[in-house]
Design a protein around this motif. Structure first.
Motif, PDB file in Angstrom:
ATOM      1  N   ASP A  47       0.828  -1.217   0.000  1.00 47.85           N
ATOM      2  CA  ASP A  47       0.000   0.000   0.000  1.00 47.85           C
ATOM      3  C   ASP A  47       0.854   1.256   0.000  1.00 47.85           C
ATOM      4  OD1 ASP A  47      -2.324  -1.497   0.076  1.00 47.85           O
ATOM      5  OD2 ASP A  47      -2.726  -1.121   2.188  1.00 47.85           O
ATOM      6  N   ARG A  48       1.987   1.189   0.689  1.00 45.52           N
ATOM      7  CA  ARG A  48       2.880   2.348   0.752  1.00 45.52           C
ATOM      8  C   ARG A  48       3.744   2.478  -0.496  1.00 45.52           C
ATOM      9  NH1 ARG A  48       3.296   0.529   6.215  1.00 45.52           N
ATOM     10  NH2 ARG A  48       5.247  -0.524   5.740  1.00 45.52           N
ATOM     11  N   GLY A  49       3.559   1.558  -1.430  1.00 42.30           N
ATOM     12  CA  GLY A  49       4.298   1.643  -2.683  1.00 42.30           C
ATOM     13  C   GLY A  49       5.694   1.073  -2.624  1.00 42.30           C
ATOM     14  N   GLU A  50       6.002   0.314  -1.592  1.00 44.82           N
ATOM     15  CA  GLU A  50       7.333  -0.293  -1.510  1.00 44.82           C
ATOM     16  C   GLU A  50       7.498  -1.314  -2.631  1.00 44.82           C
ATOM     17  OE1 GLU A  50       8.567  -1.689   2.330  1.00 44.82           O
ATOM     18  OE2 GLU A  50       7.508  -0.057   3.348  1.00 44.82           O
ATOM     19  N   ASP A  51       8.689  -1.373  -3.161  1.00 43.71           N
ATOM     20  CA  ASP A  51       8.996  -2.336  -4.217  1.00 43.71           C
ATOM     21  C   ASP A  51       9.248  -3.687  -3.559  1.00 43.71           C
ATOM     22  OD1 ASP A  51       9.592  -3.408  -6.707  1.00 43.71           O
ATOM     23  OD2 ASP A  51      11.706  -2.809  -6.605  1.00 43.71           O
ATOM     24  N   LEU A  52       8.298  -4.591  -3.691  1.00 38.69           N
ATOM     25  CA  LEU A  52       8.368  -5.872  -3.000  1.00 38.69           C
ATOM     26  C   LEU A  52       8.559  -7.023  -3.969  1.00 38.69           C
ATOM     27  CD1 LEU A  52       5.329  -5.378  -0.612  1.00 38.69           C
ATOM     28  CD2 LEU A  52       7.731  -5.258   0.013  1.00 38.69           C
ATOM     29  N   PRO A  53       9.315  -8.020  -3.543  1.00 40.46           N
ATOM     30  CA  PRO A  53       9.371  -9.252  -4.342  1.00 40.46           C
ATOM     31  C   PRO A  53       8.059 -10.014  -4.148  1.00 40.46           C
ATOM     32  CG  PRO A  53      10.589  -9.529  -2.304  1.00 40.46           C
ATOM     33  CD  PRO A  53      10.121  -8.099  -2.339  1.00 40.46           C
ATOM     34  N   ASP A  54       7.966 -11.207  -4.694  1.00 40.58           N
ATOM     35  CA  ASP A  54       6.754 -11.997  -4.441  1.00 40.58           C
ATOM     36  C   ASP A  54       6.688 -12.324  -2.949  1.00 40.58           C
ATOM     37  OD1 ASP A  54       8.773 -14.228  -4.563  1.00 40.58           O
ATOM     38  OD2 ASP A  54       6.958 -15.449  -4.400  1.00 40.58           O
ATOM     39  N   PHE A  55       5.502 -12.689  -2.488  1.00 36.43           N
ATOM     40  CA  PHE A  55       5.278 -12.868  -1.064  1.00 36.43           C
ATOM     41  C   PHE A  55       6.266 -13.835  -0.437  1.00 36.43           C
ATOM     42  CE2 PHE A  55       3.379 -15.264   2.464  1.00 36.43           C
ATOM     43  CZ  PHE A  55       3.258 -14.230   3.382  1.00 36.43           C
ATOM     44  N   TRP A  56       6.464 -15.031  -1.015  1.00 34.52           N
ATOM     45  CA  TRP A  56       7.302 -16.040  -0.364  1.00 34.52           C
ATOM     46  C   TRP A  56       8.761 -15.607  -0.265  1.00 34.52           C
ATOM     47  CZ3 TRP A  56       4.798 -18.754   2.729  1.00 34.52           C
ATOM     48  CH2 TRP A  56       3.533 -19.252   2.434  1.00 34.52           C
ATOM     49  N   GLU A  57       9.234 -14.896  -1.264  1.00 29.18           N
ATOM     50  CA  GLU A  57      10.610 -14.378  -1.196  1.00 29.18           C
ATOM     51  C   GLU A  57      10.714 -13.347  -0.065  1.00 29.18           C
ATOM     52  OE1 GLU A  57      13.722 -11.917  -4.017  1.00 29.18           O
ATOM     53  OE2 GLU A  57      12.096 -13.051  -4.970  1.00 29.18           O
ATOM     54  N   TRP A  58       9.743 -12.448   0.015  1.00 29.40           N
ATOM     55  CA  TRP A  58       9.702 -11.455   1.090  1.00 29.40           C
ATOM     56  C   TRP A  58       9.583 -12.148   2.449  1.00 29.40           C
ATOM     57  CZ3 TRP A  58       5.614 -10.542   4.488  1.00 29.40           C
ATOM     58  CH2 TRP A  58       5.701  -9.378   5.261  1.00 29.40           C
ATOM     59  N   TYR A  59       8.699 -13.110   2.536  1.00 27.94           N
ATOM     60  CA  TYR A  59       8.436 -13.829   3.783  1.00 27.94           C
ATOM     61  C   TYR A  59       9.684 -14.546   4.293  1.00 27.94           C
ATOM     62  CZ  TYR A  59       6.644 -17.520   6.834  1.00 27.94           C
ATOM     63  OH  TYR A  59       6.440 -18.366   7.887  1.00 27.94           O
ATOM     64  N   ASP A  60      10.420 -15.173   3.410  1.00 25.20           N
ATOM     65  CA  ASP A  60      11.602 -15.941   3.820  1.00 25.20           C
ATOM     66  C   ASP A  60      12.704 -15.081   4.425  1.00 25.20           C
ATOM     67  OD1 ASP A  60      10.503 -18.407   3.163  1.00 25.20           O
ATOM     68  OD2 ASP A  60      11.352 -18.423   1.138  1.00 25.20           O
ATOM     69  N   GLU A  61      12.631 -13.772   4.242  1.00 27.57           N
ATOM     70  CA  GLU A  61      13.615 -12.857   4.816  1.00 27.57           C
ATOM     71  C   GLU A  61      13.219 -12.353   6.205  1.00 27.57           C
ATOM     72  OE1 GLU A  61      16.619 -12.146   3.449  1.00 27.57           O
ATOM     73  OE2 GLU A  61      16.038 -13.667   1.986  1.00 27.57           O
ATOM     74  N   ARG A  62      12.020 -12.682   6.649  1.00 22.22           N
ATOM     75  CA  ARG A  62      11.528 -12.201   7.953  1.00 22.22           C
ATOM     76  C   ARG A  62      12.085 -13.035   9.095  1.00 22.22           C
ATOM     77  NH1 ARG A  62       7.072  -8.946   8.069  1.00 22.22           N
ATOM     78  NH2 ARG A  62       6.487  -9.808  10.074  1.00 22.22           N
ATOM     79  N   ARG A  63      12.137 -12.404  10.257  1.00 20.55           N
ATOM     80  CA  ARG A  63      12.532 -13.133  11.466  1.00 20.55           C
ATOM     81  C   ARG A  63      11.360 -13.974  11.937  1.00 20.55           C
ATOM     82  NH1 ARG A  63      15.111  -9.488  15.885  1.00 20.55           N
ATOM     83  NH2 ARG A  63      15.642 -11.538  16.684  1.00 20.55           N
ATOM     84  N   VAL A  64      11.649 -15.086  12.518  1.00 20.78           N
ATOM     85  CA  VAL A  64      10.622 -15.996  13.022  1.00 20.78           C
ATOM     86  C   VAL A  64      10.123 -15.517  14.383  1.00 20.78           C
ATOM     87  CG1 VAL A  64      10.220 -18.381  13.749  1.00 20.78           C
ATOM     88  CG2 VAL A  64      11.601 -17.922  11.719  1.00 20.78           C
ATOM     89  N   ASN A  65       8.830 -15.701  14.625  1.00 19.95           N
ATOM     90  CA  ASN A  65       8.202 -15.393  15.921  1.00 19.95           C
ATOM     91  C   ASN A  65       8.423 -13.950  16.355  1.00 19.95           C
ATOM     92  OD1 ASN A  65       7.119 -18.082  16.504  1.00 19.95           O
ATOM     93  ND2 ASN A  65       9.272 -18.682  16.623  1.00 19.95           N
ATOM     94  N   GLN A  66       8.194 -13.015  15.452  1.00 21.20           N
ATOM     95  CA  GLN A  66       8.440 -11.598  15.752  1.00 21.20           C
ATOM     96  C   GLN A  66       7.563 -11.076  16.883  1.00 21.20           C
ATOM     97  OE1 GLN A  66       8.047  -9.921  11.757  1.00 21.20           O
ATOM     98  NE2 GLN A  66      10.149  -9.221  11.982  1.00 21.20           N
ATOM     99  N   GLN A  67       6.317 -11.506  16.944  1.00 24.43           N
ATOM    100  CA  GLN A  67       5.427 -11.009  17.994  1.00 24.43           C
ATOM    101  C   GLN A  67       5.908 -11.476  19.362  1.00 24.43           C
ATOM    102  OE1 GLN A  67       1.411 -10.597  16.666  1.00 24.43           O
ATOM    103  NE2 GLN A  67       0.631 -11.241  18.630  1.00 24.43           N
ATOM    104  N   THR A  68       6.345 -12.725  19.444  1.00 20.73           N
ATOM    105  CA  THR A  68       6.872 -13.243  20.705  1.00 20.73           C
ATOM    106  C   THR A  68       8.135 -12.490  21.089  1.00 20.73           C
ATOM    107  OG1 THR A  68       5.936 -15.415  20.264  1.00 20.73           O
ATOM    108  CG2 THR A  68       7.714 -15.303  21.889  1.00 20.73           C
ATOM    109  N   ARG A  69       8.993 -12.229  20.124  1.00 19.87           N
ATOM    110  CA  ARG A  69      10.222 -11.475  20.403  1.00 19.87           C
ATOM    111  C   ARG A  69       9.890 -10.091  20.954  1.00 19.87           C
ATOM    112  NH1 ARG A  69      14.900 -13.579  17.608  1.00 19.87           N
ATOM    113  NH2 ARG A  69      14.282 -15.306  16.272  1.00 19.87           N
ATOM    114  N   PHE A  70       8.876  -9.440  20.354  1.00 23.35           N
ATOM    115  CA  PHE A  70       8.466  -8.127  20.818  1.00 23.35           C
ATOM    116  C   PHE A  70       8.059  -8.181  22.289  1.00 23.35           C
ATOM    117  CE2 PHE A  70       4.934  -5.310  21.848  1.00 23.35           C
ATOM    118  CZ  PHE A  70       5.512  -4.076  21.635  1.00 23.35           C
ATOM    119  N   PHE A  71       7.214  -9.144  22.647  1.00 24.60           N
ATOM    120  CA  PHE A  71       6.745  -9.231  24.030  1.00 24.60           C
ATOM    121  C   PHE A  71       7.843  -9.690  24.984  1.00 24.60           C
ATOM    122  CE2 PHE A  71       2.581  -8.885  22.082  1.00 24.60           C
ATOM    123  CZ  PHE A  71       1.961  -8.017  22.964  1.00 24.60           C
ATOM    124  N   CYS A  72       8.750 -10.531  24.522  1.00 25.66           N
ATOM    125  CA  CYS A  72       9.890 -10.906  25.371  1.00 25.66           C
ATOM    126  C   CYS A  72      10.722  -9.669  25.690  1.00 25.66           C
ATOM    127  CB  CYS A  72      10.749 -11.973  24.685  1.00 25.66           C
ATOM    128  SG  CYS A  72      10.062 -13.634  24.751  1.00 25.66           S
TER     129      CYS A  72
END
Length: 185
Positions: A47-72
């Motif tokens: 929505d912000r117009g960022e140049d994104l790869p396909d979803f799975w390529e973008w997803y594979d670069e994310r950290r795992v369990n980000q919400q848990t990390r935030f609360f930890c």
């Protein structure tokens, strides 16, 4: 600052009430299903117009369990069970899909007029927003969803983020417990 009733944000710490000079605060948190959160993040970036790869390529670069990390980090703990224990100290815990049901009770409890609906039905407050130089709509106006959640996406995200799934499930239980405690059930 004595007139401040609500501080809201995505990254408030548990000392935020001190900004107002209060001795204590009522803390509310809203958790989101991990698949909904991740796909929502992807769509928001689109929505912000960022140049994104396909979803799975973008997803594979994310950290795992980000919400848990935030609360930890927020609670200065290391495990989901410790986060769960700390969620008990919050005044209320809910999930995004339960906000329409929970928000009126929360607003009433904190003194926000109960007829407040977040601005729905009012004239747009975007009419006076300045367009960019190119005449495009402001970057914060959402566009169409780029990606819908499929069973495949939900299943893989839940498999890849087990701590976030567990945290979300704990939030659902904590929500019910808090609703019973306040007589909202």
């Amino acid at each position: 600052m004595k007139q401040v009733a609500v501080l809201a944000g995505n990254d408030l710490d548990l000392d935020a009430h001190r900004i107002t000079g209060a001795d204590k605060g009522r803390y509310v948190t809203v958790l989101r299903d991990p698949a909904e959160r991740i796909v929502g993040d992807f769509n928001a970036k689109a929505d912000r117009g960022e140049d994104l790869p396909d979803f799975w390529e973008w997803y594979d670069e994310r950290r795992v369990n980000q919400q848990t990390r935030f609360f930890c980090d927020l609670f200065d703990v290391e495990s989901v069970s410790e986060v769960a224990e700390n969620l008990k100290s919050l005044w209320f815990v809910t999930t995004t899909e339960h906000l329409p049901e929970d928000a009126p009770r929360l607003f009433e409890a904190i003194g926000v007029p109960s007829e407040w609906d977040g601005g729905a039905g009012e004239e747009s407050d975007l009419e006076d927003a300045e367009d960019g130089d190119d005449g495009e709509a402001p970057a914060f106006v959402p566009s169409e969803r780029r990606l819908a959640i499929s069973d495949e996406i939900r299943s893989r995200i839940h498999e890849d983020h087990p701590r976030d799934v567990r945290l979300y499930e704990l939030a659902l239980k904590r929500r019910e417990s808090k609703r019973k405690r306040y007589g909202w059930s």
